[in-house]
Design an enzyme around this catalytic site. Structure first.
Site, PDB file in Angstrom:
ATOM      1  N   ASP A 162      -6.662  -3.060  -7.368  1.00 56.68           N
ATOM      2  CA  ASP A 162      -8.012  -4.116  -6.641  1.00 56.68           C
ATOM      3  C   ASP A 162      -7.595  -4.925  -6.886  1.00 56.68           C
ATOM      4  O   ASP A 162      -7.860  -4.848  -8.099  1.00 56.68           O
ATOM      5  CB  ASP A 162      -8.522  -3.198  -5.879  1.00 56.68           C
ATOM      6  N   ARG A 219      -6.419  10.926  -6.429  1.00 60.27           N
ATOM      7  CA  ARG A 219      -7.499  10.581  -6.014  1.00 60.27           C
ATOM      8  C   ARG A 219      -8.719  10.997  -5.953  1.00 60.27           C
ATOM      9  O   ARG A 219      -9.782  11.501  -6.575  1.00 60.27           O
ATOM     10  CB  ARG A 219      -8.182   9.652  -4.335  1.00 60.27           C
ATOM     11  N   ARG A 264       0.733  -1.369   0.203  1.00 56.49           N
ATOM     12  CA  ARG A 264      -0.160   0.121  -0.147  1.00 56.49           C
ATOM     13  C   ARG A 264       0.768   1.044  -0.380  1.00 56.49           C
ATOM     14  O   ARG A 264       0.506   2.242   0.455  1.00 56.49           O
ATOM     15  CB  ARG A 264      -1.622  -0.047   0.980  1.00 56.49           C
ATOM     16  N   TYR A 293     -14.630 -12.037  -0.198  1.00 59.78           N
ATOM     17  CA  TYR A 293     -15.479 -11.063  -1.262  1.00 59.78           C
ATOM     18  C   TYR A 293     -16.974 -11.268  -1.573  1.00 59.78           C
ATOM     19  O   TYR A 293     -17.657 -10.919  -1.431  1.00 59.78           O
ATOM     20  CB  TYR A 293     -14.262 -10.005  -0.982  1.00 59.78           C
ATOM     21  N   ARG A 307      -3.371   6.404   1.438  1.00 61.37           N
ATOM     22  CA  ARG A 307      -3.900   7.652   2.114  1.00 61.37           C
ATOM     23  C   ARG A 307      -2.790   8.212   2.764  1.00 61.37           C
ATOM     24  O   ARG A 307      -3.716   9.074   3.478  1.00 61.37           O
ATOM     25  CB  ARG A 307      -5.349   7.444   2.520  1.00 61.37           C
TER      26      ARG A 307
HETATM   27  O1  1CP Z   1       0.261  -1.715  -2.436  1.00 58.95           O
HETATM   28  C1  1CP Z   1      -0.391  -0.604  -3.049  1.00 58.95           C
HETATM   29  O2  1CP Z   1       0.367   0.093  -3.158  1.00 58.95           O
HETATM   30  C2  1CP Z   1      -1.064  -1.250  -5.020  1.00 58.95           C
HETATM   31  C3  1CP Z   1      -2.595  -1.354  -4.621  1.00 58.95           C
HETATM   32  C4  1CP Z   1      -3.547  -1.867  -3.828  1.00 58.95           C
HETATM   33  C5  1CP Z   1      -3.345  -3.708  -3.896  1.00 58.95           C
HETATM   34  C6  1CP Z   1      -1.654  -4.458  -4.055  1.00 58.95           C
HETATM   35  C7  1CP Z   1      -4.314  -1.329  -3.250  1.00 58.95           C
HETATM   36  C8  1CP Z   1      -5.499  -0.358  -3.573  1.00 58.95           C
HETATM   37  N1  1CP Z   1      -5.351  -2.860  -2.407  1.00 58.95           N
HETATM   38  C9  1CP Z   1      -4.515  -3.681  -2.937  1.00 58.95           C
HETATM   39  C10 1CP Z   1      -4.869  -5.331  -2.338  1.00 58.95           C
HETATM   40  C11 1CP Z   1      -6.386  -5.590  -1.653  1.00 58.95           C
HETATM   41  N2  1CP Z   1      -7.086  -4.775  -1.634  1.00 58.95           N
HETATM   42  C12 1CP Z   1      -6.179  -6.583  -0.466  1.00 58.95           C
HETATM   43  C13 1CP Z   1      -5.241  -7.086  -0.534  1.00 58.95           C
HETATM   44  C14 1CP Z   1      -4.403  -6.824   0.351  1.00 58.95           C
HETATM   45  C15 1CP Z   1      -4.730  -6.682   2.107  1.00 58.95           C
HETATM   46  O3  1CP Z   1      -4.549  -6.940   2.412  1.00 58.95           O
HETATM   47  O4  1CP Z   1      -4.409  -4.832   2.558  1.00 58.95           O
HETATM   48  C16 1CP Z   1      -7.336  -6.493  -0.282  1.00 58.95           C
HETATM   49  C17 1CP Z   1      -7.952  -7.615   1.007  1.00 58.95           C
HETATM   50  C18 1CP Z   1      -8.392  -5.140  -0.865  1.00 58.95           C
HETATM   51  C19 1CP Z   1      -9.674  -4.943  -0.724  1.00 58.95           C
HETATM   52  C20 1CP Z   1      -9.380  -3.624   0.185  1.00 58.95           C
HETATM   53  N3  1CP Z   1      -9.489  -2.760  -0.780  1.00 58.95           N
HETATM   54  C21 1CP Z   1      -9.743  -3.608   1.137  1.00 58.95           C
HETATM   55  C22 1CP Z   1     -10.032  -4.052   2.141  1.00 58.95           C
HETATM   56  C23 1CP Z   1     -11.095  -4.014   2.500  1.00 58.95           C
HETATM   57  C24 1CP Z   1     -11.706  -5.250   3.567  1.00 58.95           C
HETATM   58  O5  1CP Z   1     -12.433  -4.512   4.813  1.00 58.95           O
HETATM   59  O6  1CP Z   1     -12.119  -6.463   4.121  1.00 58.95           O
HETATM   60  C25 1CP Z   1      -9.584  -1.759   0.957  1.00 58.95           C
HETATM   61  C26 1CP Z   1      -9.901  -0.652   2.012  1.00 58.95           C
HETATM   62  C27 1CP Z   1      -9.404  -1.311  -0.190  1.00 58.95           C
HETATM   63  C28 1CP Z   1      -9.382  -0.252  -0.857  1.00 58.95           C
HETATM   64  C29 1CP Z   1      -8.283   0.236  -1.147  1.00 58.95           C
HETATM   65  N4  1CP Z   1      -7.434  -0.863  -2.229  1.00 58.95           N
HETATM   66  C30 1CP Z   1      -6.279  -0.064  -2.975  1.00 58.95           C
HETATM   67  C31 1CP Z   1      -6.110   1.275  -1.436  1.00 58.95           C
HETATM   68  C32 1CP Z   1      -5.370   2.786  -1.792  1.00 58.95           C
HETATM   69  C33 1CP Z   1      -7.646   1.272  -1.311  1.00 58.95           C
HETATM   70  C34 1CP Z   1      -8.045   2.474  -0.057  1.00 58.95           C
HETATM   71  C35 1CP Z   1      -9.270   3.126  -0.939  1.00 58.95           C
HETATM   72  C36 1CP Z   1      -9.005   4.685  -0.684  1.00 58.95           C
HETATM   73  O7  1CP Z   1      -8.153   5.650  -1.026  1.00 58.95           O
HETATM   74  O8  1CP Z   1      -9.567   5.554  -0.145  1.00 58.95           O
END
Ligand code: 1CP
Length: 347
Positions: A78, A41, A28, A155, A32
């Site tokens: 994502d 964003r 990540r 999911y 943010r």
């Molecule tokens: O790592 C990076 O910088 C690259 C981008 C990336 C990756 C590899 C994002 C951007 N998401 C992911 C993978 C991802 N997404 C995973 C696997 C890794 C982990 O466990 O963190 C999972 C479970 C998700 C699903 C997801 N997407 C969640 C979790 C939800 C939950 O409640 O379980 C969330 C909050 C997102 C949104 C998201 N994806 C990425 C970002 C930066 C965000 C936040 C969005 C925003 O800007 O508000």
């Protein structure tokens, strides 16, 4: 003359080399906690519009490279784009997280699209990869990724993130044929999605199994190990030179033997396992990645320095890529990221 493979430190570690200083990137790393991410964003409007805008997605991927000089960039996208490409509805609720249409019956499953259809939705992601390969510095490795089938299925079944993956466990116990059909569809889609990322220029791919830890015993073998092995085997048959990183998060003892059981080149570790234990039991089988607690990016100070040094030292006798044990959180201080990188690179 050295070829590209020898000059990119992450590719050297993934090929099994023990380097004097481990290469570093951060889960990540575009996110943010960075003001420049929040600005882009806002320009995109919302998170999914950002993912599907190749110029802006490439921009946020590059931001942490410019700011910190990480050794790898990870494609900004994502794991939930694959369900969307298969026909699930996907939206994000501000302050809460992702929401999807649920799959709990055969009729829900029957409306999913065939695997070949995913590229119609995912083409902009491949465009982002192409832009990044043009714009990244020569020494920076580009990592593509997808969610592991089990994690993506949790999911798709629940329609949102769940603390214990209860709905997915209920389906695998209550209707194993449907559960396995869903896993197979996701597995096949993931192979095509990662192949397209590689064709577009991804140099490494990572498979995120964030909820692997809730699968125990035989279920871990069937639904975490076997799908990861299937994806890795298929990719290696097509692209033998592309390294694969597996991340069965919170697998505990399940990390032992994961390299051999799946064929991945590197096992990423969360911070629930001690670096000394992981060096002895996991790194002896191949490259490892990890595993500083992401809370240090919030708290900083001497504890961050001490723990970073301990991790570097514990993994210094084998191939290692430094990273966090999970993604950096929005409340992290960007200065603490600098401190972590300086500590790793100071040796
Ligand atoms: O790592 C990076 O910088 C690259 C981008 C990336 C990756 C590899 C994002 C951007 N998401 C992911 C993978 C991802 N997404 C995973 C696997 C890794 C982990 O466990 O963190 C999972 C479970 C998700 C699903 C997801 N997407 C969640 C979790 C939800 C939950 O409640 O379980 C969330 C909050 C997102 C949104 C998201 N994806 C990425 C970002 C930066 C965000 C936040 C969005 C925003 O800007 O508000």
């Amino acid at each position: 003359m050295k070829d590209a493979v020898q000059t990119k430190t992450i590719l050297r570690s993934l090929a099994g080399e023990t380097l004097p200083t481990p290469p570093i990137w951060m889960m990540r790393q575009a996110g943010r906690y960075l003001p420049e991410y929040k600005a882009t964003r806002a320009q995109a409007g919302d998170f999914l519009s950002l993912c599907y805008n190749p110029e802006l997605a490439a921009e946020v991927t590059l931001q942490p490279i410019r700011r910190y000089g990480f050794d790898a960039a990870i494609l900004f996208a994502d794991i939930l784009l694959v369900p969307q490409a298969l026909g699930a509805d996907l939206w994000f609720v501000t302050g809460e997280g992702p929401r999807l249409s649920t799959i709990t019956s055969q009729s829900d499953f029957d409306v999913l699209k065939p695997v070949e259809a995913i590229h119609d939705t995912l083409n902009p992601i491949y465009e982002t990869v192409k832009i990044l390969r043009r714009e990244l510095p020569a020494e920076t490795t580009l990592i593509g990724f997808a969610g592991a089938p089990w994690t993506v299925a949790t999911y798709m079944i629940a329609g949102q993130g769940t603390p214990d993956q209860g709905p997915a466990h209920a389906l695998r116990e209550g209707n194993v044929a449907l559960f396995e059909a869903l896993l197979e569809r996701i597995t096949a889609a993931t192979i095509e999605y990662l192949s397209a990322q590689i064709e577009a220029g991804a140099e490494v791919v990572k498979i995120f199994d964030s909820w692997a830890g809730s699968l125990k015993g035989d279920a871990f073998q069937k639904y975490a190990v076997a799908p990861c092995a299937e994806i890795t085997t298929a990719l290696k048959a097509r692209y033998p030179h592309i390294p694969v990183i597996g991340f069965p998060r919170e697998a505990g003892d399940g990390y032992v033997g994961f390299h051999a059981a799946t064929g991945v080149d590197c096992v990423a570790l969360d911070n629930s396992v001690s670096p000394d234990w992981a060096a002895a039991h996991v790194q002896k089988h191949g490259c490892v990645q990890g595993n500083l607690a992401s809370s240090h990016m919030v708290t900083g100070g001497q504890a961050l320095v001490d723990e970073t040094r301990a991790i570097v030292k514990a993994f210094s006798n084998g191939p290692h890529i430094f990273n966090l044990g999970h993604g950096i959180t929005p409340d992290a201080d960007p200065e603490n990221v600098t401190l972590m990188i300086e500590t790793v690179r100071a040796g």
